[in-house]
Design an enzyme around this catalytic site. Structure first.
Site, PDB file in Angstrom:
ATOM      1  N   SER A  10     -16.295 -16.243  -8.248  1.00 46.46           N
ATOM      2  CA  SER A  10     -16.458 -16.783  -6.070  1.00 46.46           C
ATOM      3  C   SER A  10     -19.006 -16.544  -6.453  1.00 46.46           C
ATOM      4  CB  SER A  10     -16.277 -15.262  -5.481  1.00 46.46           C
ATOM      5  OG  SER A  10     -16.628 -16.513  -4.026  1.00 46.46           O
ATOM      6  N   GLU A  54      -7.684 -21.724  -3.926  1.00 46.11           N
ATOM      7  CA  GLU A  54      -9.248 -21.257  -3.041  1.00 46.11           C
ATOM      8  C   GLU A  54      -9.074 -20.914  -1.182  1.00 46.11           C
ATOM      9  OE1 GLU A  54     -10.342 -19.496  -5.048  1.00 46.11           O
ATOM     10  OE2 GLU A  54     -10.340 -20.329  -7.104  1.00 46.11           O
ATOM     11  N   HIS A  82      -7.850 -16.815  -3.351  1.00 46.87           N
ATOM     12  CA  HIS A  82      -9.857 -17.057  -4.025  1.00 46.87           C
ATOM     13  C   HIS A  82      -9.624 -15.329  -4.103  1.00 46.87           C
ATOM     14  CE1 HIS A  82     -13.816 -17.918  -4.373  1.00 46.87           C
ATOM     15  NE2 HIS A  82     -14.148 -16.819  -3.686  1.00 46.87           N
TER      16      HIS A  82
END
Length: 526
Positions: free
Chosen positions: A227, A343, A429
């Site tokens: 990320s 995600e 995610h």
């Protein structure tokens, strides 16, 4: 006879005293040996004393820069003061950030916070400074506003037990780490804005200067992160200040949210000053530095945050990440890059309903639905759209551009733990982190539900990541061949129950989205 008996008793007493003395000396020697058994490594700043953890030596909370407090707030990191001998047995404080129950539940408790937070941690399987083992430097995510290198999910033990030296680190976050304001411009025209990135660079300089003493190879350093950590990896590839400090990178779920212009960063800084009850654009640097660090964790208000993006236009990041890659100005080094199948879960973490995003599209919703005919409802459609528009298309653009200058490998992580299969729409995610770092047993979200099947997937993922760290190619023995991806020959390794190499995987949707994004870029500019 009596005299002889007395003489023998006297001799016996002396013998007993000698024995007791020898035992005492042996005990002292044993204690000294035990004390000396604690691993000690000499860094450029001084000796650090770590702890033994089975076959590993672990060093926690080593300062790689001076505390960025007082007059050093919003300045480039400076070297730490020297010391004679320093305990490195406890993690340093996390950098100032909002408290997040979601983060604690996903990755583990954050612990103490402080503005004095620029420390790193080292796991090494050797005490031999000449071992020249591969080095893996993990950069945590969290939207540039949260996270720490000390979180249990980022523990370096598993990787280190496979013969690499692992480093995790903290860097300044939020407005303390990414900040512009007219008062700082007066102090230093064209000065830095991305202080958090400068921290990462300082940590890599520390690795260059010191990791050899921990058995690491200064000529074989892999940076990796997820990320915002993945965004950091790409920013370090793009930064002229980071060149030569690493040799390959792994970007896990970077996102195509554009970086901010210097003007936008300055406007946000003015809003921060207002939120701190200072005089907005007229606030002085002294007044800004006089605010308690904890106050920056509570700032709210429209336009006051730069998260989750970086700022382009300073010496650290002269242009947007994508522009640096497209213009051939990024480091020409091996790169692994990819994203997960759900995600959009990151939007849900921030309280955003994906279905509501689709409903706001109006007529455009028809075009989006044509792109994703497999979507079952608006929520599912939104998950596909967020995954590909924000993550997948950006991953492909970076990989395609990078492959013209250096090797690039793409992946798609689509595995859910056995006990979550059928109940979740895909790998969330950050869901791959515990698998690639081998920390299923230390990650709160997974430790109580892991199965042998989950462990096998984790072993495969760590094997690919370790092979890349060792050789520059993700080619572990006995696993499917992961071939490079290029703009002309798109390949993606899908990690699910098995590892399967896909050709032109989701390329139709991704290429359409890339064209749309380029058009939007040309209309709205940077």
């Amino acid at each position: 006879m009596l005299n002889e008996t007395s003489r023998l008793k006297s001799r016996g007493g002396r013998v007993r005293l000698m024995v007791l003395g020898a035992i005492a000396l042996a005990g002292s020697a044993l204690s000294a040996t035990t004390a000396l058994a604690d691993p000690v490594v000499r860094t450029q700043q001084g000796d650090v004393v770590g702890v033994e953890a089975g076959p590993l030596s672990v060093f926690r909370g080593i300062p790689y820069a001076a505390p960025p407090v007082g007059a050093l707030r919003w300045r480039a990191p400076r070297p730490p003061d020297a010391w004679n001998r320093r305990s490195a047995t406890a993690f340093g404080p996390a950098c100032i950030q909002p408290v997040s129950a979601v983060q604690d539940a996903a990755f583990g408790p954050l612990g103490v916070q402080s503005e004095d937070c620029l420390t790193l941690n080292v796991w090494t399987p050797t005490r031999n400074p000449g071992s020249s083992l591969p080095v893996m430097v993990w950069i945590h995510g969290g939207g540039f506003v949260s996270g720490a290198g000390s979180l249990p999910a980022y523990d370096g033990s598993t990787l280190a037990r496979h013969g690499v030296v692992v480093v995790t680190l903290n860097y300044r976050l939020g407005a303390l780490g990414f900040f512009a304001h007219p008062a700082l411009d007066q102090e230093s025209p064209d000065g830095p804005v991305n202080f958090g990135l400068l921290d990462q660079i300082a940590a890599l300089q520390w690795v260059r200067d010191n990791i050899g003493a921990f058995g690491g190879d200064t000529g074989n350093v892999t940076i990796l992160g997820e990320s915002a950590g993945a965004e950091s990896v790409l920013a370090l590839f793009a930064s002229p200040l980071a060149q030569g400090l690493f040799h390959k990178g792994i970007a896990q779920s970077p996102y195509g949210i554009p970086s901010h212009s210097p003007a936008k960063a300055r406007a946000a800084g003015i809003e921060v000053a207002k939120a701190l009850e200072l005089d907005g654009e007229h606030a002085s640097a002294a007044a800004l530095r006089g605010i308690a660090a904890e106050a920056f964790a509570t700032i709210t208000g429209r336009g006051a945050s730069l998260a989750p993006s970086l700022v382009y236009g300073d010496a650290v990041l002269p242009a947007r990440i994508l522009d640096r890659f497209e213009q051939g100005q990024s480091a020409a080094l091996p790169l692994v890059i990819g994203n997960n199948s759900n995600e959009a879960s990151v939007a849900e973490l921030f309280g955003i309903d994906p279905a509501s995003l689709v409903q706001k599209l109006g007529v455009a919703k028809i075009a989006v639905r044509l792109l994703f005919p497999e979507a079952t409802d608006d929520a599912d459609l939104a998950r596909h759209a967020v995954r590909d528009a924000v993550f997948g298309a950006f991953v492909k653009r970076i990989a395609d551009q990078h492959s013209r200058r250096a090797p690039a490998w793409r992946y798609y992580f689509n595995y859910l733990p056995e006990q979550q299969q059928g109940t979740e729409p895909g790998a969330p995610h950050g869901g791959e982190i515990a698998f690639v770092l081998g920390t299923l047993d230390r990650t709160p979200a997974y430790r109580d539900i892991r199965t042998p099947a989950d462990d096998r997937v984790a072993e495969r993922m760590t094997a690919y990541w370790l092979a890349f760290a060792r050789t520059g190619r993700p080619a572990p023995t006995g696993e499917p061949d992961w071939r490079r991806s290029t703009a002309r020959r798109s390949r993606t390794m899908e990690f699910s129950d098995d590892a399967v190499l896909r050709t032109r995987f989701r390329d139709r949707q991704l290429n359409i989205l890339i064209r749309v994004i380029r058009i939007l870029d040309s209309i709205v500019g940077h």
